[in-house]
Design a protein around this motif. Structure first.
Motif, PDB file in Angstrom:
ATOM      1  N   UNK A  34     -18.126   3.469  -0.494  1.00 44.09           N
ATOM      2  CA  UNK A  34     -17.129   3.440  -1.567  1.00 44.09           C
ATOM      3  C   UNK A  34     -17.695   2.903  -2.885  1.00 44.09           C
ATOM      4  N   UNK A  35     -17.146   3.413  -3.984  1.00 41.41           N
ATOM      5  CA  UNK A  35     -17.623   3.085  -5.327  1.00 41.41           C
ATOM      6  C   UNK A  35     -17.682   1.569  -5.554  1.00 41.41           C
ATOM      7  N   UNK A  36     -16.650   0.838  -5.129  1.00 38.57           N
ATOM      8  CA  UNK A  36     -16.633  -0.607  -5.386  1.00 38.57           C
ATOM      9  C   UNK A  36     -17.720  -1.329  -4.606  1.00 38.57           C
ATOM     10  N   UNK A  37     -18.054  -0.819  -3.403  1.00 33.97           N
ATOM     11  CA  UNK A  37     -19.140  -1.426  -2.626  1.00 33.97           C
ATOM     12  C   UNK A  37     -20.481  -1.119  -3.284  1.00 33.97           C
ATOM     13  N   UNK A  38     -20.619   0.099  -3.818  1.00 32.98           N
ATOM     14  CA  UNK A  38     -21.832   0.439  -4.572  1.00 32.98           C
ATOM     15  C   UNK A  38     -22.020  -0.530  -5.738  1.00 32.98           C
ATOM     16  N   UNK A  39     -20.932  -0.814  -6.435  1.00 39.43           N
ATOM     17  CA  UNK A  39     -21.020  -1.755  -7.553  1.00 39.43           C
ATOM     18  C   UNK A  39     -21.462  -3.134  -7.065  1.00 39.43           C
ATOM     19  N   UNK A  40     -20.920  -3.567  -5.927  1.00 37.80           N
ATOM     20  CA  UNK A  40     -21.332  -4.855  -5.356  1.00 37.80           C
ATOM     21  C   UNK A  40     -22.823  -4.864  -5.046  1.00 37.80           C
ATOM     22  N   UNK A  41     -23.313  -3.762  -4.475  1.00 35.07           N
ATOM     23  CA  UNK A  41     -24.740  -3.671  -4.118  1.00 35.07           C
ATOM     24  C   UNK A  41     -25.599  -3.720  -5.380  1.00 35.07           C
ATOM     25  N   UNK A  42     -25.178  -3.011  -6.420  1.00 27.26           N
ATOM     26  CA  UNK A  42     -25.914  -3.052  -7.689  1.00 27.26           C
ATOM     27  C   UNK A  42     -25.936  -4.452  -8.290  1.00 27.26           C
ATOM     28  N   UNK A  43     -24.941  -5.247  -7.938  1.00 24.61           N
ATOM     29  CA  UNK A  43     -24.868  -6.620  -8.439  1.00 24.61           C
ATOM     30  C   UNK A  43     -25.455  -7.637  -7.461  1.00 24.61           C
ATOM     31  N   UNK A  44     -26.221  -7.128  -6.468  1.00 26.96           N
ATOM     32  CA  UNK A  44     -26.959  -8.024  -5.589  1.00 26.96           C
ATOM     33  C   UNK A  44     -26.268  -8.401  -4.295  1.00 26.96           C
ATOM     34  N   UNK A  45     -25.116  -7.791  -3.993  1.00 27.84           N
ATOM     35  CA  UNK A  45     -24.400  -8.109  -2.760  1.00 27.84           C
ATOM     36  C   UNK A  45     -24.511  -6.930  -1.800  1.00 27.84           C
ATOM     37  N   UNK A  46     -25.652  -6.814  -1.150  1.00 34.50           N
ATOM     38  CA  UNK A  46     -25.942  -5.679  -0.286  1.00 34.50           C
ATOM     39  C   UNK A  46     -25.248  -5.794   1.059  1.00 34.50           C
TER      40      UNK A  46
END
Length: 283
Positions: A34-46
């Motif tokens: 999901x898009x929001x999880x992708x954003x989290x990953x881009x912000x260092x929360x893999x």
């Protein structure tokens, strides 16, 4: 519904794995978390940290690929290349033992082989090859004419792949060529177990269409590989192609002679040349 991280269009839910929803974009043919999880990953929360525990579970498979399928991917790629290959880089090389496998079969070209890894395993698991680099493609000195990226981009967000494409373009010359080995959407539709956000960290399922939307803006042309639902080719800014050469499997019959000499090592044998021919024809 979710928003596609590549084109921004709405995507429909495809599957839920270990509590994570994955969405499918009809425009990009891109399946992703999901898009929001992708954003989290881009912000260092893999969803998966690439730490010692990851390598403990993955090191055996990585080692097997180094002395197995990775060699086949290298051999066919070298035959597809239209320009002489002086530097080959394995992107996301892990423990780097792929460099050892290449050197074993082609000792005369040892200095041509490089591997880069941003999240290496413990030192005790790393190769001692002199061209093993803890870092990215920008840390390789000089231009790069060819490379592989094997079982990597399924771990990356579109913004990460965009950054990789941009960094690669800065190291390329016209005709530089790369093989990306990853389970594509057609592959995953027949084997959904490849989608694995937690154990293996597989968050992005690519297609030729999705890859083109990112790589084209950096000067690359994306080509499918006939019969292979788990790989594609990215070639940089090479305009002088006849119609026959647009199909990778046709290139093996008129390879660059310099590259043939890499595969037919004078100190070893021609087994890598044979492997490349047969691999390109096998699907």
């Amino acid at each position: 519904m979710s928003t596609c991280n590549i084109c921004g269009n709405l995507s429909s839910r495809y599957i839920t794995v270990e509590g994570y929803d994955y969405y499918e974009c009809a425009d990009c043919d891109f399946i992703s978390i999901a898009h929001n999880i992708m954003d989290d990953i881009d912000n260092g929360r893999a969803t998966r940290k690439y730490d010692e525990s990851y390598w403990k579970s993955e090191i055996t498979a990585a080692r097997q690929r180094s002395y197995g399928g990775n060699l086949a991917r290298f051999a066919e790629l070298i035959l597809y290349a239209r320009i002489p290959v002086h530097r080959f880089v394995d992107i996301g090389t892990g423990d780097g033992h792929f460099l050892d496998a290449l050197t074993f079969h082609m000792p005369s070209s040892k200095e041509k082989f490089f591997g880069v890894e941003l999240f290496p395993p413990p030192v005790s698991e790393q190769t001692s090859h002199p061209n093993y680099i803890i870092g990215g493609v920008s840390d390789v000195e000089g231009p790069i004419e060819a490379g592989t990226c094997i079982e990597v981009i399924e771990h990356l967000t579109p913004s990460m792949v965009d950054r990789l494409a941009r960094e690669l373009a800065l190291k390329c010359v016209p005709g530089s060529i790369f093989l990306f080995n990853t389970g594509l959407t057609d592959f995953v539709r027949s084997d959904q177990s490849y989608i694995d956000p937690v154990t293996r960290g597989h968050i992005s399922i690519w297609s030729v269409t999705a890859a083109s939307k990112i790589f084209n803006r950096h000067g690359f042309k994306i080509y499918p590989l006939k019969g292979k639902t788990w790989a594609f080719i990215a070639e940089y800014n090479f305009q002088d192609l006849d119609e026959n050469e647009r199909y990778m499997e046709n290139r093996i019959w008129s390879p660059n002679e310099n590259n043939v000499s890499i595969l037919k090592d004078i100190k070893s044998s021609d087994v890598m040349y044979i492997l490349g021919i047969e691999t390109a024809r096998a699907y």
